[in-house]
Design a protein around this motif. Sequence first.
Motif, PDB file in Angstrom:
ATOM      1  N   GLY A   1       0.839  -1.193   0.044  1.00  0.00           N
ATOM      2  CA  GLY A   1      -0.499  -0.010  -0.188  1.00  0.00           C
ATOM      3  C   GLY A   1       1.397   1.674  -0.254  1.00  0.00           C
ATOM      4  O   GLY A   1       2.218   1.264   0.123  1.00  0.00           O
ATOM      5  N   SER A   2      -0.072   2.262  -0.447  1.00  0.00           N
ATOM      6  CA  SER A   2       0.804   3.668   0.128  1.00  0.00           C
ATOM      7  C   SER A   2       0.798   4.386   0.641  1.00  0.00           C
ATOM      8  O   SER A   2      -0.906   4.501   2.033  1.00  0.00           O
ATOM      9  CB  SER A   2       0.372   4.494  -1.179  1.00  0.00           C
TER      10      SER A   2
ATOM     11  N   GLU B   1       0.251   6.973   4.464  1.00  0.00           N
ATOM     12  CA  GLU B   1      -0.769   8.418   4.635  1.00  0.00           C
ATOM     13  C   GLU B   1       0.672   9.513   4.590  1.00  0.00           C
ATOM     14  O   GLU B   1       2.030   9.069   5.109  1.00  0.00           O
ATOM     15  CB  GLU B   1      -0.815   8.068   6.255  1.00  0.00           C
TER      16      GLU B   1
ATOM     17  N   ASN C   1      -3.456   9.322   1.136  1.00  0.00           N
ATOM     18  CA  ASN C   1      -3.069   7.562   0.666  1.00  0.00           C
ATOM     19  C   ASN C   1      -2.914   8.039   2.130  1.00  0.00           C
ATOM     20  O   ASN C   1      -2.480   8.527   3.012  1.00  0.00           O
ATOM     21  CB  ASN C   1      -2.623   6.988   0.399  1.00  0.00           C
TER      22      ASN C   1
ATOM     23  N   GLY D   1      -2.264   4.034   3.827  1.00  0.00           N
ATOM     24  CA  GLY D   1      -2.326   2.703   3.625  1.00  0.00           C
ATOM     25  C   GLY D   1      -1.211   2.652   4.664  1.00  0.00           C
ATOM     26  O   GLY D   1      -0.150   3.436   5.452  1.00  0.00           O
TER      27      GLY D   1
END
Length: 294
Positions: free
Chosen positions: A35-36, A38, A43, A45
């Motif tokens: 994920g990406s 914060e 995002n 993630g």
Amino acid sequence: MVDALDESVGKVIEALELAEMLDNSIIVFTSDNGGSPEGHGDNYGSNYPLRGVKNSLWEGGTRVAGFIWSKSLPQRVSMDLMHVQDWLPTLYEAAGGCIPNLLGIDGVSQWKTFHEGVPVRAEFLYNIDDIYNNSAFRAGPWKVLQGNATNLDLGAKFHWDLWYGPSGRSKNTSVHDLIPAIIDSAAGRALSRTGVNFNVTELKIRQSEADVKCEKPVKCINCDPYNCPCLFNIIKDPCEYNNLASEEPNILRHLLSLIKYMNRTALSPIRRYNYPEAAPQFWSNTWTNWKDFI
């Protein structure tokens, strides 16, 4: 959003049960990449505790959790090597297909691994990318990573090759506290009605086995793959803290030679075109095969 996802999965399981299809179903639930976190775009993630983000070759960008369920499979946690390309031959064999009929593929069937715990894969190529100017390869416990690890070559403003949270852990509760809710979920109730037995003690053990733990060393051995290839022992160091390139030069050379060997058959990158007319705003706010409609 995660609550809605849980609810939708429960509805699918319930529908399979009502249709009397659950006993003859294989359910796969997995991610395509890390994920990406914060701060990385808009995002929120987290790949904790792994290093890196989506669109990188660090473990945080490439290593994901996966789940497969079938009444014919034993309940266990697997740490065996698997690549996304393995899903095709795995599910093909599970459905009764003959693997030798699948010609010209790189994936290997993991069906025997799922059933018997026998590893069938010892290595895989993460990627060789001439646009991002990076590559990575895994053989046994060893991983080599070289080149641009943060897409700075494409205009990124910041390095995203460190460790990002949050951990998702609560100070007052543990993942074990979620077990009653899991058993009482729509999916849990549907599975129970088909004869699946949930043993709380065994579930706690499997939760612990699935947890990736990394103890940050007092002193890390720095890695800068943009300037020099980095080498990690992923079994002992899944969070990629210690670069062992200088300590294991023979292993490093071997893995680099494998990347060079595989790159001999690489094709030139396909030119990417920009089509403003493909924007979702022109197609009921969805990404679609727009050229079929003009």
